[in-house]
Write a protein that holds these residues in place. Sequence first.
Motif, PDB file in Angstrom:
ATOM      1  N   SER A 155       0.772  -1.242   0.000  1.00 53.70           N
ATOM      2  CA  SER A 155       0.000   0.000   0.000  1.00 53.70           C
ATOM      3  C   SER A 155       0.804   1.295   0.000  1.00 53.70           C
ATOM      4  O   SER A 155       0.231   2.373   0.067  1.00 53.70           O
ATOM      5  N   LEU A 156       2.121   1.220  -0.096  1.00 54.13           N
ATOM      6  CA  LEU A 156       2.932   2.435  -0.146  1.00 54.13           C
ATOM      7  C   LEU A 156       3.256   2.761  -1.602  1.00 54.13           C
ATOM      8  O   LEU A 156       3.454   1.867  -2.417  1.00 54.13           O
ATOM      9  N   ALA A 157       3.332   4.043  -1.906  1.00 54.69           N
ATOM     10  CA  ALA A 157       3.732   4.485  -3.245  1.00 54.69           C
ATOM     11  C   ALA A 157       5.055   5.229  -3.133  1.00 54.69           C
ATOM     12  O   ALA A 157       5.222   6.086  -2.255  1.00 54.69           O
ATOM     13  N   PHE A 158       5.982   4.882  -4.001  1.00 55.24           N
ATOM     14  CA  PHE A 158       7.291   5.539  -4.034  1.00 55.24           C
ATOM     15  C   PHE A 158       7.354   6.370  -5.299  1.00 55.24           C
ATOM     16  O   PHE A 158       7.310   5.839  -6.411  1.00 55.24           O
ATOM     17  N   LEU A 159       7.419   7.688  -5.140  1.00 51.57           N
ATOM     18  CA  LEU A 159       7.384   8.625  -6.264  1.00 51.57           C
ATOM     19  C   LEU A 159       8.705   9.363  -6.348  1.00 51.57           C
ATOM     20  O   LEU A 159       9.203   9.864  -5.336  1.00 51.57           O
ATOM     21  N   THR A 160       9.264   9.460  -7.536  1.00 53.29           N
ATOM     22  CA  THR A 160      10.525  10.170  -7.737  1.00 53.29           C
ATOM     23  C   THR A 160      10.292  11.316  -8.708  1.00 53.29           C
ATOM     24  O   THR A 160       9.747  11.119  -9.798  1.00 53.29           O
ATOM     25  N   TYR A 161      10.719  12.511  -8.306  1.00 56.48           N
ATOM     26  CA  TYR A 161      10.560  13.723  -9.096  1.00 56.48           C
ATOM     27  C   TYR A 161      11.905  14.416  -9.282  1.00 56.48           C
ATOM     28  O   TYR A 161      12.774  14.326  -8.429  1.00 56.48           O
ATOM     29  N   GLN A 162      12.014  15.136 -10.391  1.00 58.17           N
ATOM     30  CA  GLN A 162      13.153  16.040 -10.599  1.00 58.17           C
ATOM     31  C   GLN A 162      12.610  17.427 -10.850  1.00 58.17           C
ATOM     32  O   GLN A 162      11.572  17.587 -11.494  1.00 58.17           O
TER      33      GLN A 162
END
Length: 197
Positions: A185-192
Amino acid sequence: MGKIIISENVSLDGVVQDPTGEEGFNRGGWFLQMGDKDREAWTKLALDEALGAEALLLGRRSDEWFAARWLSRSGEWADRLNSMPKYVVSSTLQEPKWSNSTAFKGRVLTGDVVDEVSKLKQELDGDIVVYASIQLVHMLMEHDLVDELRLTMFPVVLGAGKLLFAELSDKKPMRLINTRTVGDSLAFLTYQPVRDG
C-alpha cells in the motif's frame, strides 16, 4: 558532482510531522501503522537508498534523533548509516551527535549554508541524501539546490500537521520520473525539478 536527494515519508496530504508518534502530535504515529509486508518492502527500499548514497545532509534535530536510534544498532543498514559521512546544518550545534559527522555553522536561512551546500555538491560525487530535516528541506528547495525528490507516500490522510512544502515563496515545477508500489500500500514517487533552460 553530487546530487541533493530529498527522501521523505509523507501522508497522502503531504504531512511529515511526527511519523513515529514520539513528538506528541495527536495525529502522529502514522508511519508505524503499516503492515508487515509494507514494513519489509520499505526497509529494503531504505537500505538500498543508504547503500547507494555518498553522504547524508541533516538538520541538528534530525542528527540528534537518528543518532539516538542508530548508534546502538548493528547490521547492514545500521552499519552503513553509522559509517557514512554526514553533514549537519545548525546555528547552535557544537558537536554533531551521530558518528562520522561534520557541522556546518550558520543559520539554515543564511547565505553561508547555501554556499556550503553548493560547495558540498561540487566536492562530492554521488547522492547526498536528506532525511527528515524539514527546515533544511525548505531552504534547499527555496534556493534550487535539490536535484531529486523521493517521496514514500503512506495511505493515510491526516488533515492537519506540518507539511513538507508549506513555506516556499514560489512554485517549484517538478517532473515525475518514476513511480512504484512498495509492499501492498505504499507508493514511491521520484521527481526532478524542472529548471529553466
